[in-house]
Motif scaffolding. Structure first.
Motif, PDB file in Angstrom:
ATOM      1  N   ARG A  34      54.439  11.418   8.236  1.00 49.54           N
ATOM      2  CA  ARG A  34      55.786  11.299   8.058  1.00 49.54           C
ATOM      3  C   ARG A  34      56.381  10.968   6.820  1.00 49.54           C
ATOM      4  O   ARG A  34      57.303  11.697   6.340  1.00 49.54           O
ATOM      5  CB  ARG A  34      56.435  10.118   9.262  1.00 49.54           C
ATOM      6  CG  ARG A  34      57.594  10.047   9.239  1.00 49.54           C
ATOM      7  CD  ARG A  34      58.024   9.043  10.176  1.00 49.54           C
ATOM      8  NE  ARG A  34      59.559   8.851  10.430  1.00 49.54           N
ATOM      9  CZ  ARG A  34      60.182   7.847  10.656  1.00 49.54           C
ATOM     10  NH1 ARG A  34      59.509   6.891  11.102  1.00 49.54           N
ATOM     11  NH2 ARG A  34      61.541   7.974  10.799  1.00 49.54           N
ATOM     12  N   SER A  38      58.782  13.763   4.924  1.00 47.50           N
ATOM     13  CA  SER A  38      60.371  12.989   4.500  1.00 47.50           C
ATOM     14  C   SER A  38      61.299  14.121   4.798  1.00 47.50           C
ATOM     15  O   SER A  38      62.151  14.540   4.032  1.00 47.50           O
ATOM     16  CB  SER A  38      60.486  12.754   2.869  1.00 47.50           C
ATOM     17  OG  SER A  38      59.639  11.860   2.510  1.00 47.50           O
ATOM     18  N   ASN A  39      61.553  14.302   6.105  1.00 47.21           N
ATOM     19  CA  ASN A  39      62.464  15.248   6.805  1.00 47.21           C
ATOM     20  C   ASN A  39      63.794  14.732   6.474  1.00 47.21           C
ATOM     21  O   ASN A  39      64.655  15.255   6.468  1.00 47.21           O
ATOM     22  CB  ASN A  39      62.004  15.402   8.351  1.00 47.21           C
ATOM     23  CG  ASN A  39      60.932  16.459   8.370  1.00 47.21           C
ATOM     24  OD1 ASN A  39      60.804  17.379   7.572  1.00 47.21           O
ATOM     25  ND2 ASN A  39      59.948  16.086   9.281  1.00 47.21           N
ATOM     26  N   HIS A  40      64.112  13.452   6.400  1.00 50.84           N
ATOM     27  CA  HIS A  40      65.616  13.073   6.480  1.00 50.84           C
ATOM     28  C   HIS A  40      65.930  12.855   4.827  1.00 50.84           C
ATOM     29  O   HIS A  40      67.208  12.804   4.689  1.00 50.84           O
ATOM     30  CB  HIS A  40      65.629  11.639   6.955  1.00 50.84           C
ATOM     31  CG  HIS A  40      65.273  11.805   8.440  1.00 50.84           C
ATOM     32  ND1 HIS A  40      66.008  12.208   9.464  1.00 50.84           N
ATOM     33  CD2 HIS A  40      64.288  10.985   9.367  1.00 50.84           C
ATOM     34  CE1 HIS A  40      65.718  12.273  10.625  1.00 50.84           C
ATOM     35  NE2 HIS A  40      64.394  11.461  10.695  1.00 50.84           N
ATOM     36  N   ARG A  41      64.789  12.672   4.095  1.00 49.14           N
ATOM     37  CA  ARG A  41      65.194  12.802   2.522  1.00 49.14           C
ATOM     38  C   ARG A  41      64.502  13.663   1.751  1.00 49.14           C
ATOM     39  O   ARG A  41      63.443  13.070   1.206  1.00 49.14           O
ATOM     40  CB  ARG A  41      65.119  11.262   2.123  1.00 49.14           C
ATOM     41  CG  ARG A  41      66.045  10.211   2.939  1.00 49.14           C
ATOM     42  CD  ARG A  41      66.247   9.038   1.894  1.00 49.14           C
ATOM     43  NE  ARG A  41      67.507   8.051   2.469  1.00 49.14           N
ATOM     44  CZ  ARG A  41      67.534   7.610   3.403  1.00 49.14           C
ATOM     45  NH1 ARG A  41      66.439   7.517   4.402  1.00 49.14           N
ATOM     46  NH2 ARG A  41      68.444   6.833   3.640  1.00 49.14           N
ATOM     47  N   ARG A  45      60.377  14.029  -1.263  1.00 45.97           N
ATOM     48  CA  ARG A  45      59.133  14.620  -0.826  1.00 45.97           C
ATOM     49  C   ARG A  45      58.510  14.837  -1.961  1.00 45.97           C
ATOM     50  O   ARG A  45      58.804  15.361  -2.885  1.00 45.97           O
ATOM     51  CB  ARG A  45      59.713  15.906  -0.214  1.00 45.97           C
ATOM     52  CG  ARG A  45      58.832  16.470   0.540  1.00 45.97           C
ATOM     53  CD  ARG A  45      59.280  17.852   1.493  1.00 45.97           C
ATOM     54  NE  ARG A  45      60.188  17.503   2.403  1.00 45.97           N
ATOM     55  CZ  ARG A  45      61.318  18.182   2.675  1.00 45.97           C
ATOM     56  NH1 ARG A  45      61.421  19.204   2.161  1.00 45.97           N
ATOM     57  NH2 ARG A  45      61.964  17.712   3.816  1.00 45.97           N
ATOM     58  N   ASP A  51      62.515  22.945   3.350  1.00 40.24           N
ATOM     59  CA  ASP A  51      63.030  22.118   4.576  1.00 40.24           C
ATOM     60  C   ASP A  51      62.683  22.818   5.730  1.00 40.24           C
ATOM     61  O   ASP A  51      62.290  21.994   6.734  1.00 40.24           O
ATOM     62  CB  ASP A  51      64.490  21.885   4.494  1.00 40.24           C
ATOM     63  CG  ASP A  51      65.086  20.912   3.338  1.00 40.24           C
ATOM     64  OD1 ASP A  51      64.317  20.327   2.908  1.00 40.24           O
ATOM     65  OD2 ASP A  51      66.195  21.190   3.046  1.00 40.24           O
ATOM     66  N   LEU A  55      60.264  20.729   8.453  1.00 38.60           N
ATOM     67  CA  LEU A  55      60.634  20.490   9.974  1.00 38.60           C
ATOM     68  C   LEU A  55      59.656  21.232  10.754  1.00 38.60           C
ATOM     69  O   LEU A  55      59.228  20.688  11.922  1.00 38.60           O
ATOM     70  CB  LEU A  55      62.050  21.250  10.067  1.00 38.60           C
ATOM     71  CG  LEU A  55      63.119  20.343   9.399  1.00 38.60           C
ATOM     72  CD1 LEU A  55      64.411  21.070   9.513  1.00 38.60           C
ATOM     73  CD2 LEU A  55      63.198  19.143  10.262  1.00 38.60           C
ATOM     74  N   LYS A  58      56.665  19.054  11.188  1.00 36.21           N
ATOM     75  CA  LYS A  58      56.977  17.486  11.738  1.00 36.21           C
ATOM     76  C   LYS A  58      56.037  16.962  12.893  1.00 36.21           C
ATOM     77  O   LYS A  58      55.562  15.820  12.975  1.00 36.21           O
ATOM     78  CB  LYS A  58      58.332  17.360  12.198  1.00 36.21           C
ATOM     79  CG  LYS A  58      58.813  16.140  12.570  1.00 36.21           C
ATOM     80  CD  LYS A  58      60.382  16.070  12.892  1.00 36.21           C
ATOM     81  CE  LYS A  58      60.786  14.825  13.166  1.00 36.21           C
ATOM     82  NZ  LYS A  58      61.999  14.612  13.547  1.00 36.21           N
TER      83      LYS A  58
END
Length: 83
Positions: A34, A38-41, A45, A51, A55, A58
């Motif tokens: 996770r 770093s999908n939210h930030r 990464r 992106d 995603l 994920k």
């Protein structure tokens, strides 16, 4: 882990200890995966992954962690295990 229960067999205590270790290892795999994605930030990464690919990847770290936990528990409980 379960040392306070005197009526448990050594095999059961060893199995519980190994499953606990596997749980920690699987949690480490899921958490590092996770953090790696770093999908939210996206600026955090480490590799330059777009992106859309991050995603799409994920669900892979939790699936890998579950696979490691299940396969490790099967290996630990195998009747042909000699140690």
């Amino acid at each position: 882990m379960l040392a306070r229960l005197p009526d448990m067999s050594d095999e059961l205590v060893d199995f519980a200890d190994e499953v606990l270790r596997l749980t920690f290892f699987a949690s480490l795999i899921a958490g590092l995966g996770r953090a790696f994605l770093s999908n939210h930030r996206p600026s955090w990464r480490l590799p330059a992954i777009p992106d859309a690919i991050a995603l799409a990847m994920k669900p892979l770290p939790p699936l890998l962690a579950i696979f490691v936990l299940i396969s490790g528990a099967i290996e630990v409980s195998a009747p042909w295990r000699t140690s």
